[in-house]
Design a protein around this motif. Structure first.
Motif, PDB file in Angstrom:
ATOM      1  N   VAL A  71       0.769  -1.134  -0.079  1.00 41.81           N
ATOM      2  CA  VAL A  71       0.082  -0.005   0.071  1.00 41.81           C
ATOM      3  C   VAL A  71       1.041   0.990  -0.095  1.00 41.81           C
ATOM      4  O   VAL A  71       2.061   1.011   0.584  1.00 41.81           O
ATOM      5  CB  VAL A  71      -0.902   0.146   1.283  1.00 41.81           C
ATOM      6  CG1 VAL A  71      -1.863  -1.089   1.506  1.00 41.81           C
ATOM      7  CG2 VAL A  71       0.007   0.017   2.402  1.00 41.81           C
ATOM      8  N   GLY A  72       0.275   2.381  -0.415  1.00 41.62           N
ATOM      9  CA  GLY A  72       1.143   3.632  -0.310  1.00 41.62           C
ATOM     10  C   GLY A  72       0.369   4.536   0.433  1.00 41.62           C
ATOM     11  O   GLY A  72      -0.852   4.662   0.409  1.00 41.62           O
ATOM     12  N   GLY A  94       5.974  12.824  -1.240  1.00 42.81           N
ATOM     13  CA  GLY A  94       5.541  11.844  -2.074  1.00 42.81           C
ATOM     14  C   GLY A  94       4.849  10.644  -1.610  1.00 42.81           C
ATOM     15  O   GLY A  94       4.006  10.644  -0.600  1.00 42.81           O
ATOM     16  N   ILE A  95       5.011   9.499  -2.202  1.00 48.79           N
ATOM     17  CA  ILE A  95       4.215   8.199  -1.677  1.00 48.79           C
ATOM     18  C   ILE A  95       5.568   7.195  -1.130  1.00 48.79           C
ATOM     19  O   ILE A  95       6.339   7.138  -1.783  1.00 48.79           O
ATOM     20  CB  ILE A  95       3.789   7.402  -2.860  1.00 48.79           C
ATOM     21  CG1 ILE A  95       2.613   8.431  -3.480  1.00 48.79           C
ATOM     22  CG2 ILE A  95       2.907   6.313  -2.383  1.00 48.79           C
ATOM     23  CD1 ILE A  95       2.077   7.957  -4.896  1.00 48.79           C
ATOM     24  N   THR A  96       5.082   6.757   0.050  1.00 50.95           N
ATOM     25  CA  THR A  96       5.766   5.880   0.747  1.00 50.95           C
ATOM     26  C   THR A  96       5.184   4.428   0.597  1.00 50.95           C
ATOM     27  O   THR A  96       4.202   4.216   0.913  1.00 50.95           O
ATOM     28  CB  THR A  96       6.205   6.090   2.298  1.00 50.95           C
ATOM     29  OG1 THR A  96       6.817   7.466   2.278  1.00 50.95           O
ATOM     30  CG2 THR A  96       6.934   5.124   3.039  1.00 50.95           C
ATOM     31  N   TRP A 155      -4.254   6.849   2.064  1.00 56.49           N
ATOM     32  CA  TRP A 155      -3.846   5.518   1.722  1.00 56.49           C
ATOM     33  C   TRP A 155      -4.232   5.310   0.033  1.00 56.49           C
ATOM     34  O   TRP A 155      -5.203   5.893  -0.489  1.00 56.49           O
ATOM     35  CB  TRP A 155      -4.917   4.555   2.230  1.00 56.49           C
ATOM     36  CG  TRP A 155      -4.294   4.302   3.721  1.00 56.49           C
ATOM     37  CD1 TRP A 155      -4.348   5.405   4.879  1.00 56.49           C
ATOM     38  CD2 TRP A 155      -4.031   3.075   4.488  1.00 56.49           C
ATOM     39  NE1 TRP A 155      -4.077   4.622   6.035  1.00 56.49           N
ATOM     40  CE2 TRP A 155      -3.859   3.409   5.672  1.00 56.49           C
ATOM     41  CE3 TRP A 155      -3.994   1.970   4.058  1.00 56.49           C
ATOM     42  CZ2 TRP A 155      -3.633   2.366   6.764  1.00 56.49           C
ATOM     43  CZ3 TRP A 155      -3.690   0.833   4.971  1.00 56.49           C
ATOM     44  CH2 TRP A 155      -3.396   1.123   6.379  1.00 56.49           C
ATOM     45  N   LEU A 156      -3.233   4.697  -0.623  1.00 57.82           N
ATOM     46  CA  LEU A 156      -3.173   4.299  -2.012  1.00 57.82           C
ATOM     47  C   LEU A 156      -3.172   2.716  -2.141  1.00 57.82           C
ATOM     48  O   LEU A 156      -2.188   1.974  -1.478  1.00 57.82           O
ATOM     49  CB  LEU A 156      -2.197   4.860  -2.747  1.00 57.82           C
ATOM     50  CG  LEU A 156      -2.212   6.255  -3.115  1.00 57.82           C
ATOM     51  CD1 LEU A 156      -1.229   6.664  -3.866  1.00 57.82           C
ATOM     52  CD2 LEU A 156      -3.661   6.858  -3.893  1.00 57.82           C
ATOM     53  N   ASP A 157      -4.140   2.074  -2.803  1.00 56.63           N
ATOM     54  CA  ASP A 157      -3.797   0.614  -2.973  1.00 56.63           C
ATOM     55  C   ASP A 157      -3.352   0.517  -4.412  1.00 56.63           C
ATOM     56  O   ASP A 157      -3.456   0.620  -5.306  1.00 56.63           O
ATOM     57  CB  ASP A 157      -5.425  -0.018  -3.202  1.00 56.63           C
ATOM     58  CG  ASP A 157      -5.412  -1.377  -3.314  1.00 56.63           C
ATOM     59  OD1 ASP A 157      -4.643  -2.094  -2.720  1.00 56.63           O
ATOM     60  OD2 ASP A 157      -6.621  -1.952  -3.936  1.00 56.63           O
ATOM     61  N   LEU A 158      -2.088  -0.254  -3.709  1.00 57.05           N
ATOM     62  CA  LEU A 158      -0.927  -0.248  -4.790  1.00 57.05           C
ATOM     63  C   LEU A 158      -0.630  -1.780  -5.085  1.00 57.05           C
ATOM     64  O   LEU A 158      -0.829  -2.629  -4.533  1.00 57.05           O
ATOM     65  CB  LEU A 158       0.325   0.377  -4.667  1.00 57.05           C
ATOM     66  CG  LEU A 158       0.345   1.850  -4.035  1.00 57.05           C
ATOM     67  CD1 LEU A 158       1.606   2.409  -3.483  1.00 57.05           C
ATOM     68  CD2 LEU A 158      -0.151   2.682  -5.369  1.00 57.05           C
ATOM     69  N   GLY A 159       0.082  -2.136  -6.199  1.00 59.65           N
ATOM     70  CA  GLY A 159       0.361  -3.485  -6.687  1.00 59.65           C
ATOM     71  C   GLY A 159       1.664  -3.372  -7.572  1.00 59.65           C
ATOM     72  O   GLY A 159       1.658  -2.502  -8.203  1.00 59.65           O
ATOM     73  N   TRP A 160       2.295  -4.360  -7.591  1.00 67.44           N
ATOM     74  CA  TRP A 160       3.394  -4.543  -8.465  1.00 67.44           C
ATOM     75  C   TRP A 160       3.175  -4.726  -9.911  1.00 67.44           C
ATOM     76  O   TRP A 160       2.302  -5.917 -10.151  1.00 67.44           O
ATOM     77  CB  TRP A 160       4.516  -5.652  -8.042  1.00 67.44           C
ATOM     78  CG  TRP A 160       5.087  -5.377  -6.578  1.00 67.44           C
ATOM     79  CD1 TRP A 160       4.531  -6.149  -5.533  1.00 67.44           C
ATOM     80  CD2 TRP A 160       6.073  -4.688  -6.214  1.00 67.44           C
ATOM     81  NE1 TRP A 160       5.396  -5.594  -4.456  1.00 67.44           N
ATOM     82  CE2 TRP A 160       6.188  -4.666  -4.934  1.00 67.44           C
ATOM     83  CE3 TRP A 160       7.148  -3.862  -6.942  1.00 67.44           C
ATOM     84  CZ2 TRP A 160       7.320  -4.317  -4.157  1.00 67.44           C
ATOM     85  CZ3 TRP A 160       8.103  -3.234  -6.186  1.00 67.44           C
ATOM     86  CH2 TRP A 160       8.129  -3.474  -4.792  1.00 67.44           C
ATOM     87  N   ASP A 161       3.448  -4.194 -10.809  1.00 68.81           N
ATOM     88  CA  ASP A 161       3.014  -4.235 -12.394  1.00 68.81           C
ATOM     89  C   ASP A 161       3.617  -5.403 -12.913  1.00 68.81           C
ATOM     90  O   ASP A 161       3.297  -6.112 -13.933  1.00 68.81           O
ATOM     91  CB  ASP A 161       3.495  -2.947 -13.039  1.00 68.81           C
ATOM     92  CG  ASP A 161       2.544  -2.918 -14.451  1.00 68.81           C
ATOM     93  OD1 ASP A 161       3.226  -2.543 -15.393  1.00 68.81           O
ATOM     94  OD2 ASP A 161       1.251  -3.160 -14.305  1.00 68.81           O
TER      95      ASP A 161
END
Length: 714
Positions: free
Chosen positions: A594-595, A602-604, A623-629
């Motif tokens: 998550v970011g 910026g984004i951690t 909060w940002l929902d992230l994922g590895w591209d």
């Protein structure tokens, strides 16, 4: 044997209002009912209840308790009936005699149902009136004093073990220190006679050698306190043989290695002067670390209050000192007998010393059977146990030193496996927190949670340890399977062959294995090498060196600096915003991430299970929902592991060699804790992704020099 008038005089000496006529009638009635009965010693049986009554006068019990002591065996061993006792001596005495009679029938039995039912009766009898237990303890004490007259050794040992298991802990629970100590030493003599004689002989030798030392220490302590304006009584006390033996067993040391066989007591007039005495002693002598306990501000559950400390005191000797008031000393020695509430009225269960019984009674109401009650409580009387409550009020008995993880596994195996956090008395605490008697524990669970191998380092129950080990073995097998297959595939490919399960099946008999999977696991655990297996599959093959592929990752590795990060595509990122990886959890490709948006930074990026995310729990907009591209092949990322290495020559070399052989690169190493046998370390390793780090961890676990290894989560 005490005469009738002597018993009456003893009671009247501390209770002028005692019913003299009732005491006389009870004395005569007991003598008449027991008649010509004899004890194992050959003495008249009625001498026993008279001696039991004499023991209770030492604790200044009320008239009803003394009468109960005189009559406690009449219903059990004579033709007397409860109705007759009630008619002659009143309802109160009849109730007490009936309670003691029920306790008399309690014995340790191999029949669990019977034992559980007897324990239930014991609790109910004590809950009705604590004097029932006091009379029974005096009864057991006199029986132990005359135990040597019983001819059958088996019976003597059974009675002694029962005393050690039930009655001595009960005496300790209600603060009757004198009775507890004597019961333990009498039982100790029967159960471990040789050990007791050996310790007593050494104590005698010490008294002869240091006879003048103890008075000198007492005199210097008294003078030190007086010079600082405090008059106090200072006494010396020798620990009991059983207490010394227990400490030798617990610490696995010899008698000569013990430094606190003698304890010194400072008795002052008021509570304030207790702390004044403590300040004077700590000011005059160096304090021994980790040996200070303040039972005045936090009394024991049986009401005991005192300050305990250890110092390098007079004569440069390490000594143990207890500081208390005269009233506290009375409670310490006499327990509930020093201040029971029914001296001013009717018996009460509200005092601290009775609360544990009342709490067990509440649990008894919710249990389906005596066996279930016994399983969950064990009576809370054993000194080496703690008893905690679930939010619903169920009682859980655990060994001393137990943690919330032990508690969770005791509730249910699934609760233990899925435990993620714990609240003790409504407050969030670490899972390694040591529980105390009376704590209410609430366990939070998650379906995504699994047992952590680190838990095994602090749990104390066999059930928890066995379950964790079972999971870890399963987890390790999966890791070894993955690592072993990679090693075999790489070795076969380097030599121009293809790895097939059919080929491996042909060599199973050679290694006495039943399945191909078992063979691959053996390679992953480094019990076998990939080269050995290949030579077994293809006998006579000449192995060619193929180093280029093995070193390709090291040569092509890119740093995780700003120049490398643009090549990483993170799904869900805000275009144009700076990005960096959190140093608390070191996320790797393959982790759920998550970011957290921070103004100016910026984004951690954090792993989904990072503890630091709790800090932002009330700010969902960040909060940002992230994922590895995708997993960027050849790009290095820092993974952090916690390692415990044996303190032996070559261990550090083994650590670095295993990491290098598995294509990892150590970027930082920090020793966090040094012990005699082990070093705790944090190691930062450059890897490609989670799978790469997992393989390194699996390889480290297989090395004898590595005692423990796990990915660091903080």
């Amino acid at each position: 044997m005490m005469r009738q008038f002597e018993l009456v005089e003893r009671v009247k000496a501390y209770d002028p209002n005692a019913d003299e006529e009732q005491l006389n009638r009870a004395y005569v009635y007991a003598m008449k009912m027991h008649g010509s009965q004899l004890r194992a010693s050959g003495d008249p049986y009625f001498s026993h209840p008279i001696d039991v009554a004499g023991i209770l006068t030492r604790y200044k019990l009320d008239c009803a308790s003394i009468v109960t002591a005189l009559l406690h065996d009449t219903i059990e061993d004579t033709d007397a009936t409860l109705d007759e006792v009630r008619r002659l001596f009143g309802t109160e005495v009849a109730r007490l005699v009936d309670g003691v009679t029920k306790l008399t029938r309690i014995q340790i039995s191999s029949d669990n149902a019977k034992q559980a039912e007897n324990f239930r009766k014991l609790l109910l009898a004590m809950s009705e009136d604590i004097r029932v237990l006091l009379v029974k303890l005096a009864d057991r004490l006199h029986n132990m004093r005359t135990l040597h007259f019983i001819k059958k050794e088996e019976k003597r040992k059974r009675i002694a073990q029962e005393t050690m298991d039930i009655y001595a802990p009960l005496a300790e629970r209600i603060g009757m220190a004198e009775i507890k100590t004597e019961l333990e030493d009498l039982a100790f003599r029967e159960l471990h006679g040789d050990a007791k004689e050996s310790i007593e002989a050494r104590l005698t030798f010490l008294r002869e050698q240091g006879g003048s030392l103890v008075p000198k220490i007492i005199e210097e302590l008294r003078d030190t306190l007086k010079a600082n304006g405090l008059d106090a009584e200072v006494t010396g006390r020798e620990k009991s043989p059983y207490s010394i033996w227990c400490k030798m067993q617990r610490k696995n040391v010899s008698f000569e290695q013990l430094s606190d066989i003698m304890a010194f007591r400072v008795t002052v007039g008021t509570l304030e002067r207790c702390y004044q005495a403590l300040g004077i002693i700590h000011g005059a002598y160096p304090m021994v670390p980790d040996r200070f306990k303040d039972y005045i501000s936090t009394p024991k559950r049986n009401g005991y209050q005192s300050i305990h400390t250890a110092v390098i005191g007079p004569q440069r000797l390490r000594i143990e000192i207890q500081i208390r008031t005269a009233e506290m000393h009375s409670v310490a020695e006499l327990g509930v007998a020093a201040h029971w509430s029914y001296k001013q009225g009717t018996p009460s269960m509200e005092g601290r010393q009775y609360r544990w019984i009342r709490e067990l009674l509440e649990i008894l109401e919710h249990t389906a059977s005596p066996e279930e009650f016994l399983e969950h409580t064990k009576l809370e009387m054993f000194a080496d146990q703690v008893f905690c409550f679930t939010p619903k009020g169920d009682l859980i008995g655990l060994p001393s030193g137990a943690t919330p993880v032990d508690f969770a596994y005791n509730v249910h195996t699934e609760v233990g496996d899925r435990c993620v956090s714990a609240k003790v008395n409504g407050r969030l605490v670490p899972l390694r927190t040591v529980l105390r008697n009376g704590d209410q524990v609430e366990i939070a669970t998650s379906k995504a949670q699994t047992p952590s191998p680190e838990w095994e380092r602090f749990v104390v129950t066999g059930k928890a340890r066995a379950q964790i080990r079972k999971f870890v073995r399963s987890q390790h097998r999966d890791q070894y399977l993955s690592l072993g297959r990679q090693l075999l595939e790489r070795t076969f490919k380097e030599q121009g062959y293809q790895l097939t399960d059919k080929g491996l099946e042909g060599v199973l008999k050679k290694y006495r294995l039943n399945a191909v999977e078992d063979l691959i696991v053996e390679v992953g655990a480094t019990h076998l090498t990939a080269k050995e297996v290949m030579q077994a599959v293809y006998p006579g093959i000449k192995m060619l060196p193929k180093l280029a592929n093995a070193l390709s990752f090291g040569r092509n590795r890119k740093k995780t600096k700003a120049e490398a990060e643009p090549h990483l595509r993170i799904r869900g990122m805000i275009p144009g915003m700076a990005m960096h990886f959190a140093k608390c959890c070191h996320p790797l490709p393959g982790d759920r991430i998550v970011g957290i948006v921070t103004t100016g930074k910026g984004i951690t990026i954090h792993t989904i299970d990072c503890d630091q995310l709790e800090t932002f729990s009330n700010e969902p907009e960040r909060w940002l929902d992230l994922g590895w591209d995708h997993e960027t092949v050849g790009t290095a990322h820092v993974g952090r592991i916690t390692v415990v290495v044996s303190n032996e020559p070559g261990s550090l070399g083994a650590l670095t060699t295993v990491i290098a052989q598995n294509l990892g690169n150590i970027t930082n190493l920090k020793i966090t804790n040094r012990q005699q046998d082990f070093f705790d370390m944090l190691v930062d390793v450059e890897v490609q992704d989670v799978r790469h780090l997992t393989n390194i961890i699996a390889a480290l676990r297989a090395n004898a020099a590595i005692n423990y290894v796990e990915r660091a989560k903080h």
